[in-house]
Design an enzyme around this catalytic site. Structure first.
Site, PDB file in Angstrom:
ATOM      1  N   GLY A  51       0.868  -1.175   0.000  1.00  0.00           N
ATOM      2  CA  GLY A  51       0.000   0.000   0.000  1.00  0.00           C
ATOM      3  C   GLY A  51       0.905   1.224   0.000  1.00  0.00           C
ATOM      4  CG  ASP A  57      -0.089   2.172  -5.870  1.00  0.00           C
ATOM      5  OD1 ASP A  57      -1.245   1.750  -6.046  1.00  0.00           O
ATOM      6  OD2 ASP A  57       0.687   1.722  -5.011  1.00  0.00           O
TER       7      ASP A  57
END
Ligand code: MRU
Length: 368
Positions: free
Chosen positions: A47, A235
């Site tokens: 993550g 991201d």
């Protein structure tokens, strides 16, 4: 909700091993930056914001390990550590954090011991800022989420993907705290199953009504009217408003547009890369066995040819709004991105306080 990663007072780093979830909740403690690099590579920590925080702490561990006698030696050691820690190419948070730590070291005092103390403080600040940015994302999203809504997400952008609250996690938790009746549809997210293993686990822990679907069911649940909006993480958000996120996000965005379902992206300032456009992004390709196998068993011919990109890029015209700690940016484009983030910032730059928040959501903008 979990504190995914934490700097402890004995100068070690403790994190939850996400490869074991949901079957076991195990913590790993380390004092070595190379162990942090390994954790990022094998996705014990994953993550974008979580790997950014991990990389910041990895740099502080490296400073402690370095035995440098001069500031120059320390910077040399840290530069090598930054290269070791940058093991995944797509999430900008990783380089954002290592650059920020290097900048802090360079700008810090000439004394090595004082610089190390400063780097520990900087790593802790990166983690704390992440908690605060996520909280603001949740608050900023409230104007978009209605009581009783069902929110479709993909991958895991919950607390496990950040230091504490999550990005999508914050949107869902803050709305659910206010309305008490928010529901979640989680796409399983082949091949690493972050949706099935992590998102379902953490929202169920919080008592949020969560339904697991396979990635291929998205069109059907949209057509059946089971979902009110999509909220996904990122991201890397590019200066053009393109969003890089877990593979499958692009397909979800196209499907949402076809069905007239709002498609929101939730991400902190540390995920914004104003220096890059879509052509500059390196999409990580992972081990073919991630696709060939499930739970260590081949589900196809072991030599089958595989294409396994971990991320895709969603163009701004499919995105209803980007929800950030600085404000909500409806119908994103390059000009609005510049207004919210400036043209070179915020790579490696500290976040502005909540009072500086902007809202770029002109009233004539309509949802997709
Ligand atoms: O490969 P992963 O699990 O690190 O991918 C994570 C995602 O794609 C998330 O959606 C993204 O990092 C945002 S997390 C707040």
């Amino acid at each position: 909700m979990f504190r995914t990663i934490e700097w402890l007072d004995d100068n070690t780093v403790q994190y939850i091993d996400q490869t074991k979830l949901p079957l076991a909740v195990e913590q790993i403690t380390t004092s070595e930056h190379e162990r942090i690099a390994h954790a990022i590579r094998v996705m014990e920590i994953r993550g974008a914001p979580a790997i950014g925080a991990a990389a910041g702490m990895g740099m502080a561990l490296a400073a402690l390990e370095s035995r440098a006698k001069s500031k120059e030696e320390l910077i040399e050691y840290l530069t090598r550590a930054a290269a070791t820690l940058n093991v995944r190419p797509t999430a900008v948070n990783l380089t954002w954090a290592t650059n920020r730590m290097l900048q802090a070291a360079r700008a810090g005092p000439s004394n090595v011991a004082d610089t190390i103390r400063l780097l520990i403080q900087e790593a802790r600040e990166i983690a704390e800022e992440d908690v605060q940015m996520c909280r603001r994302i949740g608050e900023n999203a409230l104007s978009l989420i209605k009581p009783g809504w069902t929110i479709q997400t993909i991958c895991n952008a919950g607390s496990l993907a950040t230091v504490y609250l999550g990005t999508v996690g914050a949107v869902i938790r803050v709305a659910n705290d206010k309305y008490g009746n928010i529901k979640v549809y989680a796409a399983e997210t082949r091949p690493r199953q972050q949706g099935a293993r992590l998102t379902v686990f953490e929202f169920m822990q919080d008592g949020i009504d969560t339904t697991l679907i396979t990635d291929g069911m998205i069109g059907t649940v949209f057509r059946q009217g089971r979902v009110n909006c999509c909220v996904v993480g990122a991201d890397r958000i590019l200066r053009t408003g393109h969003v890089t996120n877990k593979i499958g996000t692009y397909t979800m965005a196209i499907t949402a547009k076809y069905h007239g379902i709002p498609f929101y992206v939730a991400a902190p300032t540390s995920t914004v890369d104003m220096a890059s456009g879509p052509e500059d992004v390196v999409i990580e390709e992972r081990d073919p066995d991630e696709v060939r196998m499930i739970n260590g068993q081949y589900i196809t011919v072991p030599t089958a040819k595989v294409y396994n990109p971990a991320f895709d890029i969603t163009p701004p015209e499919l995105i209803s709004a980007i929800i950030t700690d600085r404000g909500v940016l409806r119908k994103p484009n390059e000009e609005k991105m510049k207004r919210l983030f400036g043209s070179s910032a915020p790579r490696g730059v500290k976040t502005s306080p909540a009072s500086d928040q902007l809202r770029v959501d002109s009233s004539d903008d309509r949802e997709l």
